[in-house]
Write an enzyme that holds these catalytic residues in place. Structure first.
Site, PDB file in Angstrom:
ATOM      1  N   ALA A   9       0.818  -1.207   0.000  1.00 28.68           N
ATOM      2  CA  ALA A   9       0.000   0.000   0.000  1.00 28.68           C
ATOM      3  C   ALA A   9       0.855   1.261   0.000  1.00 28.68           C
ATOM      4  O   ALA A   9       0.321   2.375  -0.012  1.00 28.68           O
ATOM      5  CB  ALA A   9      -0.930   0.009   1.213  1.00 28.68           C
ATOM      6  N   PHE A  11       4.315   3.752  -1.336  1.00 31.93           N
ATOM      7  CA  PHE A  11       4.652   4.474  -2.558  1.00 31.93           C
ATOM      8  C   PHE A  11       5.056   3.533  -3.679  1.00 31.93           C
ATOM      9  O   PHE A  11       4.349   3.375  -4.685  1.00 31.93           O
ATOM     10  CB  PHE A  11       5.764   5.482  -2.233  1.00 31.93           C
ATOM     11  N   GLY A  13       5.420   0.159  -3.481  1.00 36.88           N
ATOM     12  CA  GLY A  13       4.643  -1.071  -3.453  1.00 36.88           C
ATOM     13  C   GLY A  13       3.325  -0.979  -4.191  1.00 36.88           C
ATOM     14  O   GLY A  13       2.917  -1.925  -4.883  1.00 36.88           O
ATOM     15  N   ALA A  61       9.606  -1.406   4.361  1.00 33.28           N
ATOM     16  CA  ALA A  61      10.838  -0.967   5.019  1.00 33.28           C
ATOM     17  C   ALA A  61      10.638   0.425   5.591  1.00 33.28           C
ATOM     18  O   ALA A  61       9.770   1.175   5.158  1.00 33.28           O
ATOM     19  CB  ALA A  61      12.011  -0.939   4.036  1.00 33.28           C
ATOM     20  N   TYR A 163      20.400   3.562   7.944  1.00 32.73           N
ATOM     21  CA  TYR A 163      19.508   3.029   6.917  1.00 32.73           C
ATOM     22  C   TYR A 163      20.287   2.174   5.928  1.00 32.73           C
ATOM     23  O   TYR A 163      19.887   1.048   5.590  1.00 32.73           O
ATOM     24  CB  TYR A 163      18.813   4.179   6.187  1.00 32.73           C
ATOM     25  N   LYS A 167      19.895  -1.882   4.962  1.00 28.94           N
ATOM     26  CA  LYS A 167      19.596  -2.369   3.613  1.00 28.94           C
ATOM     27  C   LYS A 167      20.611  -3.423   3.185  1.00 28.94           C
ATOM     28  O   LYS A 167      20.259  -4.404   2.515  1.00 28.94           O
ATOM     29  CB  LYS A 167      19.574  -1.214   2.612  1.00 28.94           C
TER      30      LYS A 167
END
Length: 333
Positions: A9, A11, A13, A61, A163, A167
């Site tokens: 739901a 951006f 995705g 994420a 961040y 990742k």
């Protein structure tokens, strides 16, 4: 193919979900803001969502540079613990195909060449240099100016903030899962993604969102450093198409394969701000000289591996994408 899209739901995705449906697949949205209203740290919910699923597209994420190191526990929990929970559930359920939303931030600085020493790896920029407006990294061997180039997937990784570290850890977890289960894992290392439904300015939004939000308020976009830092701005629909291509590819099992996912056309942050302001009809950007610790100077992609192996190519040109983005609705507006 029935595909579970975590963060479906959000951006990127939501665009992946749309692209999957358009290609005849059955996307299942797994998101705190969706019908399957849970997150990837919820082991029971993840296990239930994987029933009947053929593949997983892991977009969920906590993104962006964040507001400070105090965010570290939340980043690690959401990104790394969440990924571990998801992969463990996939191993148990027998789901053996994964596409991970990776990031170019794992490289740290991009590729640089010195006229005397060839390809070099400059270290993190010093606070004193940034404060004095000396933004360009120099050759670590001789102190000469460097020429930035395109970074390939085989470049050494050097995450420079929390961040980025999470990742990279996600990739390592996915690689370990692939080795243990024989599954096929792909990491799409996104560059600077922009486009419709991007979240409006939060501490975690991308620079394009900050500029677009400022213009919507009638304000000039504030460009950090001198505006000459190079990035690869790639449209979200092209990123969604890369996810579909990766899911449909017959990737080899037992390993993770990384792909840079960018337009292949570097632009400076200043160029992007000016293009967006012109398309919006707003005030000219203002270069502030400010900086953020943890930001890198130049990072642009060599996406030839993705083109060659998966047959993907970007379709949205920079100027076209900026014109659309100038009028697109942002999430939260």
């Amino acid at each position: 193919m029935r595909v579970l899209v975590t963060g479906g739901a959000g951006f990127i995705g939501s665009h992946v979900v749309k692209a999957l449906a358009e290609h005849g697949h059955e996307p299942v949205v797994f998101d705190v803001a969706a019908d399957v209203g849970a997150e990837v740290r919820d082991r029971e919910a993840v296990a239930g969502a994987l029933a009947g699923v053929d593949a997983v597209c892991h977009q969920a994420a906590m993104v962006g540079l964040g507001a400070g190191f105090s965010d570290a526990p939340e980043y690690v929990s959401r990104n790394d613990l969440g990924t571990a929970v998801l992969l463990a559930a996939m191993a148990e359920a027998g789901v053996r195909r994964l596409v991970l939303a990776g990031s170019m931030v794992v490289y740290g600085e991009g590729r640089y060449a010195c006229g005397r020493h060839g390809v070099v790896r400059p270290g993190p920029r010093e606070v004193a240099d940034l404060a004095a407006g000396r933004f360009e990294p120099l050759c670590p061997a001789c102190g000469a100016e460097l020429s930035p180039g395109l970074v390939g997937e085989d470049a050494p990784v050097d995450p420079r903030n929390v961040y980025a570290t999470t990742k990279l850890a996600q990739e390592h977890l996915a690689a370990a899962w692939a080795r243990a289960t024989g599954g096929a894992a792909v990491s799409l290392r996104y560059h600077n993604v922009y486009g419709p439904r991007m979240p409006k300015d939060t501490p975690y939004a991308g620079v394009a969102s900050f500029f677009r939000s400022a213009l919507a308020r009638g304000q000039a976009p504030r460009v950090f450093e001198d505006g000459r830092q190079r990035r690869d701005f790639v449209h979200v629909r092209d990123v969604a198409a890369a996810n579909v291509a990766a899911l449909e590819a017959g990737s080899a099992g037992g390993a993770l394969r990384a792909y840079n996912t960018g337009s292949g056309e570097p632009h400076t942050v200043g160029q992007m701000a000016r293009a967006l302001a012109a398309a919006f009809g707003g005030p000219e950007p203002r270069v502030t000289g400010e900086y953020r610790l943890g930001d890198v100077r130049h990072i642009t992609a060599d996406s030839s591996r993705l083109r060659a192996e998966l047959g993907w190519k970007p379709e949205v040109a920079f100027a076209e994408g900026m014109r659309e983005f100038a009028r697109a609705r942002l999430r939260g507006e």
